[in-house]
Scaffold this active site. Structure first.
Site, mmCIF file in Angstrom:
data_model
loop_
_atom_site.group_PDB
_atom_site.id
_atom_site.type_symbol
_atom_site.label_atom_id
_atom_site.label_comp_id
_atom_site.label_asym_id
_atom_site.label_seq_id
_atom_site.Cartn_x
_atom_site.Cartn_y
_atom_site.Cartn_z
ATOM 1 N N CYS A 215 27.118 -25.672 15.941
ATOM 2 C CA CYS A 215 26.487 -24.550 16.643
ATOM 3 C C CYS A 215 24.984 -24.474 16.421
ATOM 4 O O CYS A 215 24.320 -23.581 16.951
ATOM 5 C CB CYS A 215 27.151 -23.247 16.227
ATOM 6 S SG CYS A 215 28.924 -23.261 16.537
ATOM 7 N N HIS B 237 21.451 -15.442 14.409
ATOM 8 C CA HIS B 237 22.634 -16.230 14.745
ATOM 9 C C HIS B 237 23.866 -15.333 14.801
ATOM 10 O O HIS B 237 24.796 -15.625 15.555
ATOM 11 C CB HIS B 237 22.842 -17.328 13.699
ATOM 12 C CG HIS B 237 24.041 -18.185 13.946
ATOM 13 N ND1 HIS B 237 24.125 -19.034 15.021
ATOM 14 C CD2 HIS B 237 25.205 -18.331 13.262
ATOM 15 C CE1 HIS B 237 25.290 -19.665 14.993
ATOM 16 N NE2 HIS B 237 25.961 -19.257 13.933
ATOM 17 N N GLU C 192 23.442 -13.841 6.621
ATOM 18 C CA GLU C 192 22.193 -14.004 7.361
ATOM 19 C C GLU C 192 21.297 -12.784 7.186
ATOM 20 O O GLU C 192 20.073 -12.929 7.007
ATOM 21 C CB GLU C 192 22.464 -14.238 8.845
ATOM 22 C CG GLU C 192 21.178 -14.460 9.634
ATOM 23 C CD GLU C 192 21.412 -14.755 11.101
ATOM 24 O OE1 GLU C 192 20.474 -15.238 11.763
ATOM 25 O OE2 GLU C 192 22.531 -14.496 11.593
ATOM 26 N N LYS D 256 24.697 -12.578 20.912
ATOM 27 C CA LYS D 256 26.135 -12.849 20.954
ATOM 28 C C LYS D 256 26.967 -11.575 21.095
ATOM 29 O O LYS D 256 28.147 -11.656 21.441
ATOM 30 C CB LYS D 256 26.564 -13.607 19.695
ATOM 31 C CG LYS D 256 25.975 -15.010 19.586
ATOM 32 C CD LYS D 256 26.455 -15.718 18.335
ATOM 33 C CE LYS D 256 25.865 -17.105 18.194
ATOM 34 N NZ LYS D 256 24.426 -17.075 17.840
ATOM 35 N N HIS E 248 29.830 -16.375 21.543
ATOM 36 C CA HIS E 248 29.229 -17.530 20.873
ATOM 37 C C HIS E 248 29.360 -18.760 21.764
ATOM 38 O O HIS E 248 30.460 -19.268 21.976
ATOM 39 C CB HIS E 248 29.941 -17.752 19.543
ATOM 40 C CG HIS E 248 29.245 -18.726 18.642
ATOM 41 N ND1 HIS E 248 28.161 -19.465 19.035
ATOM 42 C CD2 HIS E 248 29.489 -19.073 17.341
ATOM 43 C CE1 HIS E 248 27.766 -20.232 18.035
ATOM 44 N NE2 HIS E 248 28.555 -20.003 16.990
ATOM 45 N N PHE F 173 28.954 -25.289 11.505
ATOM 46 C CA PHE F 173 29.868 -25.919 10.568
ATOM 47 C C PHE F 173 29.231 -27.199 10.030
ATOM 48 O O PHE F 173 28.578 -27.944 10.749
ATOM 49 C CB PHE F 173 31.179 -26.271 11.266
ATOM 50 C CG PHE F 173 32.172 -25.138 11.339
ATOM 51 C CD1 PHE F 173 31.857 -23.867 10.898
ATOM 52 C CD2 PHE F 173 33.437 -25.362 11.846
ATOM 53 C CE1 PHE F 173 32.771 -22.839 10.963
ATOM 54 C CE2 PHE F 173 34.373 -24.340 11.918
ATOM 55 C CZ PHE F 173 34.039 -23.075 11.479
#
Length: 547
Positions: free
Chosen positions: A298, A438, A449, A469, A474, A534
């Site tokens: 991502c 994010h 975050e 988002k 996402h 990831f």
């Protein structure tokens, strides 16, 4: 092939939100010297000497003619000319004479030239003298988007400012047996005028989104046919990545193989690879500069954007189309993330499902689409009279080196990434007053975050943070690019969009830092956009108004 692919896995099946926490260190100080600092850092660096060969093929005709299907594949006996046309074809129209094999050979770079791979710039070596070079500035001159909230940057951002939600029940397939039945699914999309009809029937949606968004970015940037005829195409490149690649095409090939290999789509391999979207767009445009894809889950889009900018800074390109695209809302994509237990199951209220920093969040919501920026060297943009939407300041990458899916408990990677991005771009922390986070609506990711941002910018009373988002879900590998479009639009309009569904914020979150439920007027000084993935991939990029 028309481009060199650095990272092109066949399909990266499982990616999602991965964020990290906090690490404090000495940051650069000062406001007025930001651009001078940025130039000094760049001057103190040598370009990477690692080279890869630049491959120039005969164009898309050569690619397609190499894949003649088995007779059993077609229900009729029509030959390949029905698909490709009697005289060959271009993705967006008839094949032009100037794109013939002989003329494209003539237009190639001299023998022996090679194309440098974009890499994160190395740190300065103390005491070693460098040859001073003029700093090349990078600006945003075009944007293209395909999203659940619209396929035009202005429409897309107007919907974000209104707090509209693009999340709804999945309609493309029957998912009644799945615990998650909602997504940021694109309901209405057409390639008319952008992709040849015969080709659009064969391609995976991630490639259709990519090609459409890429061409729209050129149109939005005023790159007309006249402009295209004047630019040096050896200095124009495409770097648009994907996290998941052509999942639908590959999945269909597996199903066909259950019957016989003779039933398989002859394009299943090239149309499944993540690099082919960039390659085919370059083939159509005749852009012979840097061309490859990056796949870092991502964080893909931000990696592509920063590497594209580096190509321009090093003089390897004057124009770059960059960003990301993904279309994973299919049974295997949804099923894979369900198996990870990463998705929200708020099926009865889809528009409320994505709720970053809210105590009632229960996972992220899948989305799909593409985002593309047209980056351009400043003087090149000025020479052609382009409208400049923002300046790209720089960015950075880091890796948590901790876990495949879990954020680092101490947040070492993300804070290091932000600090390096500030250093590389020469931006003082007090100048950053907007962050497009994010934040994916996951339990640990959002807080990690937030803690990192407070660690880096906590002393800035003007800081405003939001999450795109919350309204579109996402978009995986496309998330960073679509959010970069939102960031540039915030700079252009002077408005930042709301955080929807933030009804019951986490107690550890300062709501004064987060944008509320309504849009807010903001004179953006410098904007940071984060993307994580990831594998512990972290990326941060910075934009500012062009002065």
């Amino acid at each position: 092939m028309a481009g060199a692919c650095v990272a092109s896995p066949l399909c990266t099946w499982l990616v999602a939100a991965c964020v990290t926490g906090a690490w404090d260190k000495e940051r650069p100080k000062g406001v007025q010297w930001a651009r001078k600092r940025r130039a000094a850092v760049r001057r103190g660096r040598e370009s990477s000497k690692g080279l890869i060969s630049a491959f120039y093929g005969s164009g898309i005709q050569g690619l397609m003619s190499s894949f003649e299907p088995c007779p059993e594949f077609y229900s009729s006996s029509r030959n390949a000319s029905v698909f490709f046309g009697e005289n060959g074809f271009s993705l967006f129209g008839a094949w032009k004479p100037e794109n013939s094999r002989s003329q494209r050979r003539t237009a190639r770079s001299p023998a022996g030239q090679a194309m440098a791979v974009a890499v994160t710039p190395a740190k300065e070596v103390a005491g070693k003298k460098r040859t001073p070079t003029k700093q090349r500035r990078v600006v945003v001159t075009g944007m293209g988007v395909v999203s659940p909230l619209g396929h035009d940057p202005d429409v897309f951002y107007d919907n974000l400012l209104d707090g509209a939600s693009g999340i709804s029940e999945i309609e493309t397939f029957d998912c009644a047996s799945y615990p998650t039945r909602i997504a940021g699914e694109i309901k209405s999309f057409s390639t008319d005028g952008w992709v040849a009809p015969k080709l659009s029937k064969r391609m995976d949606k991630f490639m259709l989104y990519l090609l459409t968004a890429g061409k729209k970015a050129l149109a939005y940037g005023g790159v007309t046919e006249e402009v295209m005829s004047q630019v040096d195409k050896t200095k124009c490149g495409v770097l648009i990545g994907s996290a998941m690649g052509g999942m639908k095409v590959f999945n269909d090939a597996i199903e066909a193989l259950r019957v016989s290999y003779k039933k398989m789509n002859p394009f299943c391999v090239p149309f499944a690879t993540t690099n082919m979207g960039s390659a085919m767009l370059a083939m159509d445009l005749g852009w012979m500069g840097p061309n490859y894809s990056i796949s870092t889950a991502c964080a893909t889009s931000n990696f592509c954007i920063l590497n594209a900018a580096n190509h321009i800074i090093r003089g390897e390109a004057n124009m770059m189309l960059c960003g990301g695209s993904d279309a994973a809302i299919i049974p295997i994509g949804l099923g894979g993330f369900v198996a990870c237990r990463a998705l929200s199951q708020r099926n009865n209220d889809p528009t409320k499902a994505s709720r970053p920093w809210d105590i009632d969040r229960d996972g992220f919501v899948m989305g799909e689409g593409a985002g593309v920026l047209l980056l351009e060297e400043l003087e090149h943009a000025k020479q052609r009279g382009a409208k400049i939407y923002a300046e790209f300041l720089g960015g950075s990458f880091t890796c948590d080196a901790y876990h495949m899916t879990e954020p680092h408990p101490e947040g070492t990677g993300i804070v290091l990434c932000i600090e390096k991005a500030l250093l590389e771009s020469g931006v003082a922390r007090e100048d950053v007053n907007y962050v497009n986070a994010h934040a994916t609506s996951t339990l640990s990711g959002d807080l990690k975050e937030y803690q990192a941002l407070i660690r880096c910018f906590g002393q800035n009373p003007e800081l405003h943070v939001n999450s795109t988002k919350s309204m579109i879900g996402h978009l995986l590998g496309a998330a960073g690019a679509v959010e970069a479009v939102a960031t540039v639009m915030a700079i252009q309009t002077g408005w930042v969009h709301p955080n929807v569904n933030l009804e019951n914020p986490e107690k550890s979150v300062d709501v004064k830092v987060l944008v509320g439920s309504r849009k807010k007027r903001l004179d953006v000084k410098a904007a940071l956009s984060n993307s994580f993935g990831f594998g512990g991939h972290n990326s941060s990029i910075l934009f500012a108004p062009y002065n």
